[in-house]
Design an enzyme around this catalytic site. Structure first.
Site, PDB file in Angstrom:
ATOM      1  CB  CYS A 140      42.517  39.518  54.322  1.00 30.57           C
ATOM      2  SG  CYS A 140      43.400  40.129  55.767  1.00 30.57           S
ATOM      3  CG  HIS A 220      48.102  41.515  55.088  1.00 30.38           C
ATOM      4  ND1 HIS A 220      48.372  42.149  56.270  1.00 30.38           N
ATOM      5  CD2 HIS A 220      46.750  41.341  55.059  1.00 30.38           C
ATOM      6  CE1 HIS A 220      47.242  42.344  56.948  1.00 30.38           C
ATOM      7  NE2 HIS A 220      46.250  41.876  56.218  1.00 30.38           N
TER       8      HIS A 220
END
Length: 337
Positions: A140, A220
């Site tokens: 990711c 994140h």
């Protein structure tokens, strides 16, 4: 129409399965796992064909009332390609099986580049994946790095990039198992693995990353300092980012001040699980000072690799040779606008 199997029906696997089910040029032949709890029961509810990875798992599934179509070996006999979404050690074992059977396969970013010899990012190197036997959809964080830096590179703006990653501690549904509380844990090595991982897709990138685990699980967050090849205006930089259909420019001043507010927006948009397939980059936070660029964005660790995986299926099977056409098709199916 290509027949696709999903091995591992967890956080990524269930999303990949649903995304495959939305396409008109591939068919979800079945999903395979060892679990018999609510997760695989949801796959039954969606009328997916269920296969058991082991004989013991098959017994447990049947005892739980799950209609098992057969074994993993049975599933592999029916498919053109496998998307392996299992944990690291399991995936490594499965790769041996795929190679022995001559089945094309895709692994996720937790595996090493050497597992496949090719690492994939749709807007970056789709063409090099055409008709390969295997590829690895990068993680990711690496996916977000490649999308943003490749957009700058296409515009002739990128010299080098230095980024700091604030990494979620664990997946949301596992917060009770492996979360961290009242602490931050810096990764010991600089660069953190994401920078070198991005270079496995584009060796020409001059990128260094550092990472810190933080006590939250939604996403994140990245902060980037980029040296531009020339002085540029903010508008030029934004125009570069707009060349990627998978970067979504958002406004801090519109109340999108945190990862939880961004998540709420995508829930309101009707995305399954509130998934954000795009990089959510703050347009009004972005700053250009001479030939230096500063920006920040949020990465949905559970969703960003899903469109990449669908494009990787098309590339490996050769059902679409044009990257832009595959990306457009995938975007439309997932409501990425």
């Amino acid at each position: 129409m290509k027949n696709i199997a999903v091995i591992g029906y967890g956080v990524i696997g269930k999303r990949v399965a649903d995304a495959i089910n939305l396409q008109d040029d591939m068919r979800l032949t079945g999903v395979c796992d060892i679990i018999s709890d609510w997760r695989i029961q949801n796959a039954v509810r969606k009328e997916y064909d269920i296969y058991a990875a082991t004989s013991e798992a098959s017994k447990e599934m049947k005892n739980a009332g799950i209609p098992v179509k057969g074994s993993m070996q049975d599933l592999l006999e029916k498919v053109d390609l496998v998307v392996d979404c299992t944990p690291k050690k399991i995936a490594a074992q499965n790769v041996t099986i795929y190679k022995e059977k001559g089945i094309k396969f895709i692994v996720q970013g937790g595996e090493k580049h050497e597992t496949t010899g090719h690492s994939f990012s749709a807007e970056n190197n789709y063409k090099s994946a055409l008709n390969l036997d295997a590829t690895r959809v990068v993680s990711c964080n690496t996916t977000s790095i490649l999308r943003t830096l490749t957009a700058l590179k296409r515009a002739g703006l990128l010299d080098y990039a230095r980024g700091t990653l604030l990494r979620r501690a664990t997946d949301p549904w596992e917060s009770h198992l492996g979360g961290i509380m009242n602490t931050m844990v810096p990764e010991r090595d600089i660069p953190s693995h994401q920078g070198p991982d991005a270079k496995s897709v584009d060796p020409d990138l001059d990128v260094i990353t550092a990472a810190v685990k933080v006590p939250e699980t939604l996403s994140h967050m990245h902060y980037w300092n980029v040296k531009l090849k020339k002085k540029a205006s903010k508008e030029e930089v934004l125009d570069a980012f707009k060349t990627s259909s998978r970067i979504k420019l958002i406004q801090y001043d519109q109340g999108l001040v945190s990862n939880n507010t961004i998540k709420e927006m995508f829930l309101d948009m009707g995305r399954p699980w509130g998934d954000m397939y795009e990089v959510a980059l703050w347009e009004d936070m972005l700053k250009v000072v001479g030939d230096e660029l500063f920006y920040a964005y949020v990465v949905d660790n559970q969703a960003i690799v899903i469109p990449e995986t669908i494009d990787a299926i098309r590339a490996l099977t050769g059902i679409e040779k044009d990257a832009s056409k595959s990306i457009l098709k995938t975007n439309k199916s997932l409501s990425i606008t």
